[in-house]
Design an enzyme around this catalytic site. Structure first.
Site, mmCIF file in Angstrom:
data_model
loop_
_atom_site.group_PDB
_atom_site.id
_atom_site.type_symbol
_atom_site.label_atom_id
_atom_site.label_comp_id
_atom_site.label_asym_id
_atom_site.label_seq_id
_atom_site.Cartn_x
_atom_site.Cartn_y
_atom_site.Cartn_z
ATOM 1 N N GLU A 51 26.826 -55.693 1.334
ATOM 2 C CA GLU A 51 28.111 -55.068 0.954
ATOM 3 C C GLU A 51 28.162 -53.669 1.599
ATOM 4 O O GLU A 51 27.131 -52.993 1.693
ATOM 5 C CB GLU A 51 28.133 -54.913 -0.574
ATOM 6 C CG GLU A 51 29.275 -54.068 -1.117
ATOM 7 C CD GLU A 51 29.077 -53.673 -2.602
ATOM 8 O OE1 GLU A 51 27.936 -53.385 -3.017
ATOM 9 O OE2 GLU A 51 30.078 -53.658 -3.333
ATOM 10 N N ASN A 98 37.228 -53.437 -1.025
ATOM 11 C CA ASN A 98 35.822 -53.663 -0.736
ATOM 12 C C ASN A 98 35.770 -55.103 -0.212
ATOM 13 O O ASN A 98 35.930 -56.057 -0.974
ATOM 14 C CB ASN A 98 35.004 -53.484 -2.021
ATOM 15 C CG ASN A 98 33.520 -53.491 -1.769
ATOM 16 O OD1 ASN A 98 33.051 -54.005 -0.759
ATOM 17 N ND2 ASN A 98 32.768 -52.927 -2.704
ATOM 18 N N LYS A 144 36.729 -57.922 -2.841
ATOM 19 C CA LYS A 144 35.994 -57.892 -4.125
ATOM 20 C C LYS A 144 36.936 -57.866 -5.324
ATOM 21 O O LYS A 144 37.835 -57.019 -5.405
ATOM 22 C CB LYS A 144 35.075 -56.672 -4.146
ATOM 23 C CG LYS A 144 34.125 -56.589 -5.322
ATOM 24 C CD LYS A 144 33.159 -55.427 -5.085
ATOM 25 C CE LYS A 144 32.134 -55.242 -6.177
ATOM 26 N NZ LYS A 144 31.190 -54.146 -5.854
ATOM 27 N N GLU A 170 33.874 -47.183 -8.023
ATOM 28 C CA GLU A 170 34.584 -48.220 -7.248
ATOM 29 C C GLU A 170 36.018 -48.415 -7.741
ATOM 30 O O GLU A 170 36.916 -48.688 -6.957
ATOM 31 C CB GLU A 170 33.823 -49.543 -7.309
ATOM 32 C CG GLU A 170 32.602 -49.554 -6.421
ATOM 33 C CD GLU A 170 32.080 -50.946 -6.191
ATOM 34 O OE1 GLU A 170 32.819 -51.806 -5.716
ATOM 35 O OE2 GLU A 170 30.899 -51.169 -6.516
ATOM 36 N N CYS A 226 28.609 -58.219 -4.466
ATOM 37 C CA CYS A 226 27.842 -57.464 -5.458
ATOM 38 C C CYS A 226 28.133 -57.835 -6.910
ATOM 39 O O CYS A 226 27.691 -58.857 -7.377
ATOM 40 C CB CYS A 226 28.002 -55.966 -5.225
ATOM 41 S SG CYS A 226 26.694 -55.050 -6.085
ATOM 42 N N ASN A 248 24.994 -53.596 -3.317
ATOM 43 C CA ASN A 248 24.370 -52.262 -3.451
ATOM 44 C C ASN A 248 24.204 -52.074 -4.948
ATOM 45 O O ASN A 248 25.182 -51.845 -5.657
ATOM 46 C CB ASN A 248 25.302 -51.144 -2.965
ATOM 47 C CG ASN A 248 25.451 -51.068 -1.460
ATOM 48 O OD1 ASN A 248 24.947 -50.154 -0.814
ATOM 49 N ND2 ASN A 248 26.180 -52.008 -0.887
HETATM 50 N N1 CDV Z 1 28.186 -52.368 -5.966
HETATM 51 C C1 CDV Z 1 28.157 -52.968 -7.168
HETATM 52 O O1 CDV Z 1 29.039 -53.759 -7.479
HETATM 53 N N2 CDV Z 1 27.137 -52.628 -8.015
HETATM 54 C C2 CDV Z 1 27.021 -53.147 -9.354
HETATM 55 C C3 CDV Z 1 26.402 -52.157 -10.284
HETATM 56 C C4 CDV Z 1 27.203 -50.933 -10.448
HETATM 57 C C5 CDV Z 1 26.173 -52.782 -11.653
HETATM 58 C C6 CDV Z 1 26.210 -54.428 -9.386
HETATM 59 O O2 CDV Z 1 26.646 -55.382 -10.029
HETATM 60 O O3 CDV Z 1 25.112 -54.481 -8.830
#
Ligand code: CDV
Length: 313
Positions: free
Chosen positions: A46, A106, A123, A142, A168, A193
């Site tokens: 990501e 995203n 996303k 975000e 993510c 991330n």
């Molecule tokens: N980049 C993300 O979406 N990170 C989230 C954190 C903040 C919980 C994740 O689900 O890994």
């Protein structure tokens, strides 16, 4: 074989000062390594072109913030990645910050083996907050910087099969996998991330790796598909992020996993017919799934209504 050897290209930290051409060179180096491993497709993380900027507070419209976003893909600085991928005959998943028509997403794209973009995902499950809170050990903004994805969870024809994307936080939600599973996804690709050490309660930091594998292994098994997931990880600008990039079989087994918190390529032979076996024998949705018997509870919650009263028997 449908599917084939799939690579995951984990990235170590990207410094704020690192230029796009420097980052793209790292991606190209890993693409070449993946070719050496016989991969026909590679998953990058990501926001793979920049540092994880939602950890910092910017005013909307700040030029420093806007510079993290791509207005075209490929653009002049990302084109070498597409050209190398075409030369090597490798498709890829790439996450990046996208700016289009006044909206910020995203985003992830899917390319075929000729460097052509054949799919896009934005996303849906944006974590974090809109407003900063100085009482937190670290921010995750975000919701401030991105609009909610407007493409659903599409599944594309690729690798002689069906391939979907997530990003993510999406990987923590069963809906992500099920919506793609219902479209016959045989491979779900995703990048992440995942910061730790922002003051999470209940040992959440200690469990970050467990929750990472738990959700993805369950998603793969319940939907009889492969999952290939790439982290951006390590200590990025003083903030720790988990690694543990992995490839998971439709059995739910981890078949390859990174061991470092740096740029690292792993690969596995992902036979889509293995996914078909479990789609036919265990998770045969047409034969065994019973949405008509599940009641309306998920719809009520989805609509934002209060919880329904508990039934008496
Ligand atoms: N980049 C993300 O979406 N990170 C989230 C954190 C903040 C919980 C994740 O689900 O890994």
């Amino acid at each position: 074989m449908r599917g084939g050897v799939i690579g995951v290209a984990q990235m170590g930290p990207i410094a704020k000062s690192e230029s796009r051409p420097q980052v793209v060179k790292r991606l190209i180096d890993m693409l070449k390594e993946a070719k050496g491993r016989n991969c026909r497709f590679v998953v990058f993380p990501e926001l793979a072109l920049t540092t994880f900027f939602p950890r910092w507070v910017y005013q909307l419209g700040d030029p420093e913030l806007e510079a993290f976003f791509e207005t075209e893909m490929p653009g002049p600085e990302t084109k070498p990645l597409f050209e190398t991928a075409a030369e090597l005959g490798i498709g890829f998943y790439l996450g990046y910050a996208e700016k289009t028509k006044g909206k910020h997403y995203n985003t992830a794209i899917l390319t075929d083996g000729t460097g052509k973009i054949i799919g896009k995902y934005r996303k849906v499950h944006l974590p974090g907050h809109v407003e900063p809170d100085p009482s937190r050990k670290g921010e995750h903004l975000e919701k401030r910087y991105f609009d909610i994805g407007n493409l659903g969870f599409p599944v594309y024809e690729a690798l002689e099969g069906r391939v979907g994307m997530a990003i993510c936080n999406d990987r923590r939600w069963p809906e992500t996998y099920r919506v793609m599973g219902l479209q016959g996804a045989e491979l779900i690709t995703l990048g992440y991330n995942t910061p730790v050490g922002l003051g999470e309660p209940f040992q959440a930091a200690a469990l970050a790796n467990f929750h990472n594998s738990l959700t993805m292994q369950a998603g793969a098994y319940h939907n009889a598909c492969w999952v290939a997931a790439a982290a951006k990880c390590g200590n990025e600008e003083g903030f720790e992020m988990i690694g543990q990039s992995m490839i998971i079989a439709p059995t739910g087994e981890v078949v390859a996993q990174c061991s470092s918190l740096e740029d690292e390529v792993i690969s596995a032979r992902c036979d889509f017919d293995q996914a078909q076996y479990f789609k036919r024998e265990i998770f045969n949705f047409a034969r065994h799934r019973r949405p008509e018997a599940y009641g309306l509870i998920t719809e009520r919650i989805g609509a934002g209504d209060p919880l329904p009263p508990v039934e008496s028997f």
